[in-house]
Design an enzyme around this catalytic site. Structure first.
Site, PDB file in Angstrom:
ATOM      1  N   ASP A 252     -73.781  25.926  99.920  1.00  0.00           N
ATOM      2  CA  ASP A 252     -73.174  25.048  99.140  1.00  0.00           C
ATOM      3  C   ASP A 252     -71.642  25.471  98.925  1.00  0.00           C
ATOM      4  O   ASP A 252     -71.429  26.602  99.218  1.00  0.00           O
ATOM      5  CB  ASP A 252     -73.897  25.061  97.957  1.00  0.00           C
ATOM      6  CG  ASP A 252     -73.463  23.877  96.931  1.00  0.00           C
ATOM      7  OD1 ASP A 252     -74.438  22.888  96.589  1.00  0.00           O
ATOM      8  OD2 ASP A 252     -72.276  23.780  96.452  1.00  0.00           O
TER       9      ASP A 252
ATOM     10  N   THR B 111     -78.431  10.018 100.707  1.00  0.00           N
ATOM     11  CA  THR B 111     -78.535   9.002 100.947  1.00  0.00           C
ATOM     12  C   THR B 111     -77.169   8.063 101.713  1.00  0.00           C
ATOM     13  O   THR B 111     -76.094   8.704 101.137  1.00  0.00           O
ATOM     14  CB  THR B 111     -78.661   8.118  99.546  1.00  0.00           C
ATOM     15  OG1 THR B 111     -79.636   8.633  98.887  1.00  0.00           O
ATOM     16  CG2 THR B 111     -78.811   6.771  99.624  1.00  0.00           C
TER      17      THR B 111
ATOM     18  N   PHE C 226     -91.371   0.849  85.480  1.00  0.00           N
ATOM     19  CA  PHE C 226     -89.841   0.443  85.428  1.00  0.00           C
ATOM     20  C   PHE C 226     -89.643  -1.053  84.930  1.00  0.00           C
ATOM     21  O   PHE C 226     -88.765  -1.889  85.165  1.00  0.00           O
ATOM     22  CB  PHE C 226     -89.216   0.451  86.889  1.00  0.00           C
ATOM     23  CG  PHE C 226     -88.688   1.863  87.377  1.00  0.00           C
ATOM     24  CD1 PHE C 226     -89.824   2.487  87.437  1.00  0.00           C
ATOM     25  CD2 PHE C 226     -87.521   2.193  87.242  1.00  0.00           C
ATOM     26  CE1 PHE C 226     -89.473   3.951  87.948  1.00  0.00           C
ATOM     27  CE2 PHE C 226     -87.339   3.462  87.861  1.00  0.00           C
ATOM     28  CZ  PHE C 226     -88.325   4.144  87.864  1.00  0.00           C
ATOM     29  N   LEU C 227     -90.381  -1.227  83.766  1.00  0.00           N
ATOM     30  CA  LEU C 227     -90.471  -2.422  82.944  1.00  0.00           C
ATOM     31  C   LEU C 227     -90.026  -2.035  81.461  1.00  0.00           C
ATOM     32  O   LEU C 227     -90.321  -2.588  80.503  1.00  0.00           O
ATOM     33  CB  LEU C 227     -91.692  -3.094  82.903  1.00  0.00           C
ATOM     34  CG  LEU C 227     -91.943  -3.784  84.377  1.00  0.00           C
ATOM     35  CD1 LEU C 227     -93.318  -4.546  84.016  1.00  0.00           C
ATOM     36  CD2 LEU C 227     -90.834  -4.905  84.478  1.00  0.00           C
ATOM     37  N   LYS C 228     -89.016  -0.865  81.377  1.00  0.00           N
ATOM     38  CA  LYS C 228     -88.861  -0.595  79.971  1.00  0.00           C
ATOM     39  C   LYS C 228     -87.361  -0.800  79.831  1.00  0.00           C
ATOM     40  O   LYS C 228     -86.304  -0.527  80.378  1.00  0.00           O
ATOM     41  CB  LYS C 228     -88.974   0.933  79.870  1.00  0.00           C
ATOM     42  CG  LYS C 228     -88.719   1.590  78.715  1.00  0.00           C
ATOM     43  CD  LYS C 228     -89.706   1.571  77.750  1.00  0.00           C
ATOM     44  CE  LYS C 228     -89.333   2.095  76.299  1.00  0.00           C
ATOM     45  NZ  LYS C 228     -90.550   1.737  75.477  1.00  0.00           N
ATOM     46  N   ALA C 229     -87.448  -1.937  78.663  1.00  0.00           N
ATOM     47  CA  ALA C 229     -85.982  -2.316  78.402  1.00  0.00           C
ATOM     48  C   ALA C 229     -85.278  -1.091  77.665  1.00  0.00           C
ATOM     49  O   ALA C 229     -85.677  -0.383  77.189  1.00  0.00           O
ATOM     50  CB  ALA C 229     -86.106  -3.513  77.464  1.00  0.00           C
TER      51      ALA C 229
ATOM     52  N   GLY D 239     -79.048   4.354  84.754  1.00  0.00           N
ATOM     53  CA  GLY D 239     -77.645   5.344  84.980  1.00  0.00           C
ATOM     54  C   GLY D 239     -78.007   6.175  85.909  1.00  0.00           C
ATOM     55  O   GLY D 239     -79.196   6.039  86.651  1.00  0.00           O
TER      56      GLY D 239
ATOM     57  N   CYS E 217     -78.152   7.857  91.199  1.00  0.00           N
ATOM     58  CA  CYS E 217     -78.528   7.215  92.217  1.00  0.00           C
ATOM     59  C   CYS E 217     -78.528   5.635  92.173  1.00  0.00           C
ATOM     60  O   CYS E 217     -77.928   5.053  92.858  1.00  0.00           O
ATOM     61  CB  CYS E 217     -80.176   7.573  92.537  1.00  0.00           C
ATOM     62  SG  CYS E 217     -80.260   9.426  92.544  1.00  0.00           S
TER      63      CYS E 217
HETATM   64  C1  UGA Z   1     -84.175   7.205  91.168  1.00  0.00           C
HETATM   65  C2  UGA Z   1     -85.349   6.869  91.811  1.00  0.00           C
HETATM   66  O1  UGA Z   1     -86.523   6.708  90.648  1.00  0.00           O
HETATM   67  C3  UGA Z   1     -86.135   7.931  92.715  1.00  0.00           C
HETATM   68  O2  UGA Z   1     -87.236   7.363  93.326  1.00  0.00           O
HETATM   69  C4  UGA Z   1     -85.001   8.196  93.763  1.00  0.00           C
HETATM   70  O3  UGA Z   1     -85.274   9.220  94.641  1.00  0.00           O
HETATM   71  C5  UGA Z   1     -83.795   8.799  92.883  1.00  0.00           C
HETATM   72  O4  UGA Z   1     -83.331   7.724  92.065  1.00  0.00           O
HETATM   73  C6  UGA Z   1     -82.548   9.127  93.954  1.00  0.00           C
HETATM   74  O5  UGA Z   1     -81.971   8.036  94.760  1.00  0.00           O
HETATM   75  O6  UGA Z   1     -82.433  10.050  94.367  1.00  0.00           O
HETATM   76  P1  UGA Z   1     -83.431   8.974  89.055  1.00  0.00           P
HETATM   77  O7  UGA Z   1     -82.187   8.465  89.214  1.00  0.00           O
HETATM   78  O8  UGA Z   1     -83.702  10.578  88.902  1.00  0.00           O
HETATM   79  O9  UGA Z   1     -84.494   8.472  90.266  1.00  0.00           O
HETATM   80  O10 UGA Z   1     -84.018   8.720  87.579  1.00  0.00           O
HETATM   81  P2  UGA Z   1     -85.089   7.298  87.040  1.00  0.00           P
HETATM   82  O11 UGA Z   1     -86.251   7.823  86.405  1.00  0.00           O
HETATM   83  O12 UGA Z   1     -85.512   6.452  88.362  1.00  0.00           O
HETATM   84  O13 UGA Z   1     -84.286   6.479  86.161  1.00  0.00           O
HETATM   85  C7  UGA Z   1     -83.145   6.009  86.431  1.00  0.00           C
HETATM   86  C8  UGA Z   1     -82.502   5.169  85.380  1.00  0.00           C
HETATM   87  O14 UGA Z   1     -83.221   3.942  85.036  1.00  0.00           O
HETATM   88  C9  UGA Z   1     -82.435   5.908  84.181  1.00  0.00           C
HETATM   89  O15 UGA Z   1     -81.264   5.951  83.408  1.00  0.00           O
HETATM   90  C10 UGA Z   1     -83.489   5.141  83.160  1.00  0.00           C
HETATM   91  O16 UGA Z   1     -83.344   5.353  81.922  1.00  0.00           O
HETATM   92  C11 UGA Z   1     -83.571   3.852  83.784  1.00  0.00           C
HETATM   93  N1  UGA Z   1     -84.785   3.289  83.458  1.00  0.00           N
HETATM   94  C12 UGA Z   1     -85.975   3.613  84.147  1.00  0.00           C
HETATM   95  C13 UGA Z   1     -84.909   2.040  82.825  1.00  0.00           C
HETATM   96  O17 UGA Z   1     -83.795   1.679  81.766  1.00  0.00           O
HETATM   97  N2  UGA Z   1     -86.049   1.386  82.461  1.00  0.00           N
HETATM   98  C14 UGA Z   1     -87.037   1.870  83.226  1.00  0.00           C
HETATM   99  O18 UGA Z   1     -88.300   1.144  83.157  1.00  0.00           O
HETATM  100  C15 UGA Z   1     -87.300   2.946  84.043  1.00  0.00           C
END
Ligand code: UGA
Length: 466
Positions: free
Chosen positions: A69, A159, A285-288, A293, A296
């Protein structure tokens, strides 16, 4: 009991007795079809959330890993046996595989012995929305300088835009490094459960142009509990971008439904449950809430849109997703303002600052938009978060963060639940209410029970619930 269940039971029993990791125990159980991987020397560039987890997991699978790193503090901490980021299980993995892990700041030193180089560096957006690949090209420069004969493959976990692999292959070829195979092996693990999803993934996608490289990268993953899908390089690059864009779209869709629910009297939580029972749609992923954020979804959706535009296709659906998501935290502030009349001089308490629970990551967290908007309206912003690093929180709040939710809420005119930290379910809300100047809660994650909160004397607002 099926053979599979019996095997899993035997593995768990071995873990309980020996204290070994699940992966290691599984490999040692006689009759397990997975092979012990041939140990390889792997150099991982980038010791952030992706690289550190990948490096630790490859060491856990039996490979020798050197992590490289450019941040001296990060390498110093790792060399001292400390873990610079919070990720469940990562500390144990680093400690348990010490003999197979080393850390360096020297790119050439990392490349010199490696058979496989993994690229896990950040690829932030430039002003045009394209990905900044300068850290990737720095790794390629190190490869060119070292010119190692035993380097067999360069693997891209960062990515990157579709087409990057072909560009890199051409550069390697022109530099006389045609013997170095190239593979795209995108990351699908989510922060907060990255270690377990690396070792037990839904799928491992490997994009390669030749069988030798595909077989090598597949073999590196022996011991990983999930299907491997080998494909061409551009498709593998696109699987990553499209997966994140589709997940972001799903979240945005339910946030739009939530807004319509608010206007019509339906309850988005009940609606999401009803939708999710259809296996074609699925419950995930249906949580409002306040919008997505993290490091990713925002970045990758913008990168995919920029890539489409650069190729003459205006990706209108994705543009709408991005716009709705940017508005989502602002809508919350507007609703709060409608309720309080003005935000000027009001003391507002934010519960949670990280972009989701289970991580210390503040990158593109909705809390940063919420806090900046509140400050712009003249509010006095206070906050609590169990993991966010103080230095990252301070720019967004007028005070340093409070030690616990109760302290942060005292004297507040309103509380906003920004992150769904499970600790918030244990708060003594009745006691907190009497310390507040005005008992108003905006639950930006639909975490709390509306009836209970109202019975406790709160004016309770949430996202898409009557
Ligand atoms: C996301 C993807 O889920 C991974 O599969 C991917 O590998 C990763 O990006 C990446 O590209 O490296 P991550 O950003 O760690 O992972 O987090 P998530 O759990 O996916 O959540 C992302 C955002 O969506 C969070 O802010 C979370 O609060 C929000 N979210 C998620 C919602 O508002 N509603 C949901 O139903 C799910």
């Amino acid at each position: 009991m099926t053979q599979d269940k019996a095997r899993k039971k035997a593995i768990r029993a071995r873990v309980a007795v020996t204290g070994e990791s699940y992966t290691r125990a599984r490999r040692k159980i006689a009759g397990f079809p997975g092979k012990t991987p041939q140990p390889r020397r792997v150099a991982v560039f980038g010791a952030g959330y992706v690289g550190l987890v990948a490096g630790a997991c490859f060491a856990e699978l039996g490979h020798r890993v050197v992590l490289c790193d450019i941040q001296p503090d990060r390498i110093r901490l790792l060399q001292a046996g400390e873990v610079p980021i919070f990720e469940p299980g990562l500390g144990d993995l680093l400690a348990g595989n010490k003999e197979r892990l080393s850390f360096t700041l020297e790119a050439q030193e990392a490349v010199r012995d490696a058979e496989v180089v993994y690229v896990c560096v950040d690829t932030p957006p430039t002003a045009s929305g394209d990905a900044d690949l300068s850290h990737l090209w720095a790794v390629i420069d190190a490869l060119k300088e070292v010119r190692s004969d035993h380097l067999a493959a360069l693997v891209m976990k960062s990515t990157v835009p579709v087409g990057t692999g072909e560009r890199v292959r051409a550069v390697l070829h022109d530099a006389g490094l045609a013997h170095v195979g190239y593979a795209a092996n995108p990351e699908f693990t989510a922060e907060g459960r990255a270690v377990s999803t690396f070792l037990h993934p839904d799928r491992v996608v490997i994009g390669a142009a030749d069988d030798r490289t595909a077989r090598l990268v597949t073999a590196l993953h022996e011991g990983v509990d999930g299907p491997v899908e080998v494909m061409d390089i551009p498709s593998a690059e696109m699987v990553k971008l499209a997966s994140n864009a589709l997940l972001a779209t799903k979240i945005t869709f339910i946030n739009e439904i939530a807004t319509v629910c608010e206007a019509t009297g339906a309850d988005v939580e009940t609606v999401a449950k009803g939708i999710g029972m259809d296996p074609r749609l699925g419950p995930h992923f249906l949580k409002a809430g306040l919008g997505y954020g993290g490091s990713c979804f925002p970045k990758d959706s913008r990168a995919l849109r920029a890539m489409a535009s650069n190729n003459g296709h205006p990706f209108q659906l994705l543009s709408a997703v991005i716009e709705v998501n940017e508005l989502q935290p602002r809508r919350a502030i507007q609703r709060l303002k409608n309720e309080l009349g003005t935000l000027k001089g009001r003391r507002i308490c934010l519960l949670g600052m990280t972009f989701k629970a289970g991580t210390d990551d503040m990158r593109e967290a909705p809390s940063t938009v919420v806090a900046s908007r509140l400050l712009a309206e003249g509010a006095d912003v206070h906050c609590w978060d169990p993991l966010a690093r103080p230095a990252e929180v301070e720019p967004w709040t007028s005070t340093t963060r409070h030690a616990n939710p109760a302290e942060a809420m005292a004297g507040a005119d309103a509380v906003i639940v920004v992150t769904e930290w499970p600790q918030l379910n244990d708060v003594d809300w009745a006691a907190a209410r009497v310390t507040m100047r005005n008992p108003l809660i905006f639950d930006g994650r639909n975490l709390l029970d509306p009836k209970r909160m109202r019975d406790t004397g709160f004016t309770y607002m949430s996202v898409g619930r009557p």
